[in-house]
Scaffold this active site. Sequence first.
Site, PDB file in Angstrom:
ATOM      1  N   LYS A 197       0.844  -1.205   0.000  1.00 19.23           N
ATOM      2  CA  LYS A 197       0.000   0.000   0.000  1.00 19.23           C
ATOM      3  C   LYS A 197       0.877   1.254   0.000  1.00 19.23           C
ATOM      4  O   LYS A 197       1.554   1.546   0.981  1.00 19.23           O
ATOM      5  CB  LYS A 197      -0.908   0.044   1.226  1.00 19.23           C
ATOM      6  CG  LYS A 197      -1.937   1.169   1.067  1.00 19.23           C
ATOM      7  CD  LYS A 197      -2.604   1.595   2.331  1.00 19.23           C
ATOM      8  CE  LYS A 197      -1.902   2.724   3.042  1.00 19.23           C
ATOM      9  NZ  LYS A 197      -1.890   4.012   2.333  1.00 19.23           N
ATOM     10  N   GLU A 271      10.536   0.994   9.976  1.00 18.46           N
ATOM     11  CA  GLU A 271      11.519   2.071   9.742  1.00 18.46           C
ATOM     12  C   GLU A 271      10.769   3.377   9.971  1.00 18.46           C
ATOM     13  O   GLU A 271       9.863   3.718   9.214  1.00 18.46           O
ATOM     14  CB  GLU A 271      12.094   1.965   8.328  1.00 18.46           C
ATOM     15  CG  GLU A 271      13.417   2.696   8.184  1.00 18.46           C
ATOM     16  CD  GLU A 271      13.270   4.022   7.485  1.00 18.46           C
ATOM     17  OE1 GLU A 271      13.175   5.042   8.214  1.00 18.46           O
ATOM     18  OE2 GLU A 271      13.244   4.056   6.254  1.00 18.46           O
ATOM     19  N   CYS A 305      13.589  10.708   6.268  1.00 14.82           N
ATOM     20  CA  CYS A 305      13.625  10.307   7.689  1.00 14.82           C
ATOM     21  C   CYS A 305      15.027  10.510   8.245  1.00 14.82           C
ATOM     22  O   CYS A 305      15.206  10.755   9.425  1.00 14.82           O
ATOM     23  CB  CYS A 305      13.262   8.846   7.886  1.00 14.82           C
ATOM     24  SG  CYS A 305      12.194   8.171   6.659  1.00 14.82           S
ATOM     25  N   GLU A 402      10.612  15.459  15.247  1.00 18.52           N
ATOM     26  CA  GLU A 402      10.828  15.397  13.804  1.00 18.52           C
ATOM     27  C   GLU A 402       9.900  16.395  13.110  1.00 18.52           C
ATOM     28  O   GLU A 402       8.685  16.330  13.286  1.00 18.52           O
ATOM     29  CB  GLU A 402      10.539  13.981  13.299  1.00 18.52           C
ATOM     30  CG  GLU A 402      10.930  13.801  11.855  1.00 18.52           C
ATOM     31  CD  GLU A 402      10.689  12.390  11.341  1.00 18.52           C
ATOM     32  OE1 GLU A 402       9.640  11.807  11.681  1.00 18.52           O
ATOM     33  OE2 GLU A 402      11.545  11.886  10.609  1.00 18.52           O
TER      34      GLU A 402
END
Length: 491
Positions: A197, A271, A305, A402
Site C-alpha cells: 500500500k 523504519e 527520515c 521530527e
Amino acid sequence: MSKSNKTVPKLKFNEGWSYAPAPESASHVKLQDRYDLFIGGKFVKPTSGKYFDTINPANEEKIAQVAEANSADVDKAVKAARTAYDKTWKKIPAKERGKYIYRIARMIQERARELAVIESMDGGKPIKESRDVDIPLVANHFFYYAGWADKLQYAFPNKIPRPLGVAGQIIPWNFPLLMAAWKIAPALACGNTVVLKPAETTPLTALKLAEIIQESGLPDGVVNIITGFGETGAALVNHPGIDKIAFTGSTDVGKIIQKAVAGTNKKVTLELGGKAANIIFDGAPIDQAVEGIINGIYFNQGHVCCAGSRLFVQESVYEEVLQKLKDRIETLIVGDPLDKNTDVGAINSRAQLDTINKYLQLGQDEGSEMFQGSCGLPGKGFFCKPTIFTNVAQSSRIAQEEIFGPVLTIQTFRTDDEVIEKANNTPYGLSAGVWTDKGSKIFNLTTKMRAGVVWANTYNKFDPTAPFGGYKESGYGREGGLHGLGAYLKL
Ligand code: ADP
C-alpha cells in the site's frame, strides 16, 4: 588543511539575475484519469466504488483519481497473494524468480524518465533528485536483489532459507517508488508474495510499477498494489492472512502497528522517524561540510527520515560555518519541482506544510532565532523557505521532534563527549553525519552514536548493498544488503 577563513567576502551570487526556467518535459508521460486496484494481476474496481484525488503539490491541481481500497479489497488482495504463493511463486525455481526481478529492473530503467517526472509531479521533489537519485536507486535495488534470488544458501551458509509467505508492506510519501523497491525486491527474491500500500498522497509511481509488473509477465498475484488511506493500511496489518508486515512511516503509526501485531505470528520490521545529528569539527573541510549539510536537509525539502536536521558545530568554527550556510541558502532555488535548476521543491501536502509552519512559530516562541533565505515562493502550491534556527536549547521541541521539512537547528559544542551526549539525546536513532579531518574522531563517534547509519565526510549516500534502519524510536529491522534478505526469510 582547511582552517577558518573569515576574510571570505559575502557571496553576491544570484543577486539581480536568475536562471531562466528549464522545465523537464512531461509530454512523454502517460497517465490515466483514474486508477483501479492492482489485484491478482488485473486492475479491478474498488468494492466501495470510491476514488480519491491525488494532486500536484506544486500547483494544487488534480493529477488523477485513485481507488480507495476497503477491508473487502484488502481481503481480495491478500487471498490473491496467498494463492500465488501456494500455486506458483514458492514452487518455481529460484533462478526463474531472479529472471522476473531482473526484467522488472530493466523495464524500470527503460521508463526511468517517465517515472522520474511522475514522482516529481505527484510528490513535489525536484526532478534532479527523482531523476538522479530515486529512480536509479529503484532499478539498482531490483538488480541487486535479483542477483540474490538463486544464491540464498550462499548468503546464509549452513542455514536453510525459506520464505515467510505473504508480506503486507506499507510505505510513506517521501520516497514513493524507492520505498516500494526496498520492500518488493527483497521480498520477491526470497520467494514471498506481496500486498503493497503506497501513501495516499503519492500513489502514482507505485501504480505505474503495477503496469510494469503486469507487462513483465510476473505470475498473477505475486505483487498486489492497493491504494487508500490509513484505514486501508490498518486493514492490511490486521488481516490474519499476512505473515510479515514491513512498514516505513511515522513513529506514531509504527507504535499502533506494533500493538496490533503483538501476540500474532506476524513478523515485523519498522523504519520510523529520525532527528539526525550532523556534526562539524574544527578541522573539517568547511566548504565540503556546508555543502553536505545543505544536501542533508534542504535538497529534498527535509522530507527524508534521515535528514540531517540538527547541526552541531564546534565553537571555534561556528561563526564561519553559520555565515557560509546563510550564504549558500541565499543561492538555493525554491520552486517548480519539474525545473531542472530547482534545489528545493514543493512540500508534499497542505497538512505537512501546516505542520512545518507550526514548528516555525514554535521555534520562535521558544526563543530561538530564525533565519530564512530571501527567495520568493511561488504563488500557488505548498512551499517553505529553507530555514535555520540558532540559539536553540537542547530541550527545545524544534531540536527534539521530527519536523520533516527544510528546517535546520544549529547548536555548538566544545568536546567529543559533549557532542556525543547531545547528539544521542533524542528519542530517535536513524542516522548521523560526522565532518572531520581525523580518522580517530570518526571511529570514536561512529562507535558511540546510537544511530543506524553514520556517514563520515558525506551525507545521504545510499546503496542497495548497505543495510539501513534505526535504533530506539526509529524502529527495528534492517532493509538493504544481506540484512534486508534476512527480514524476508525463515532461517
Ligand atoms: P507520514 O507521517 O510519513 O505520512 P504515516 O505513518 O502517517 O507517515 O503514513 C505512512 C503510511 O502508513 C501511509 O501509507 C499511511 O496511509 C499508512 N498508515 C497511516 N495510518 C495507518 C495505520 N493506522 N495502520 C497502517 N497504516 C497506516
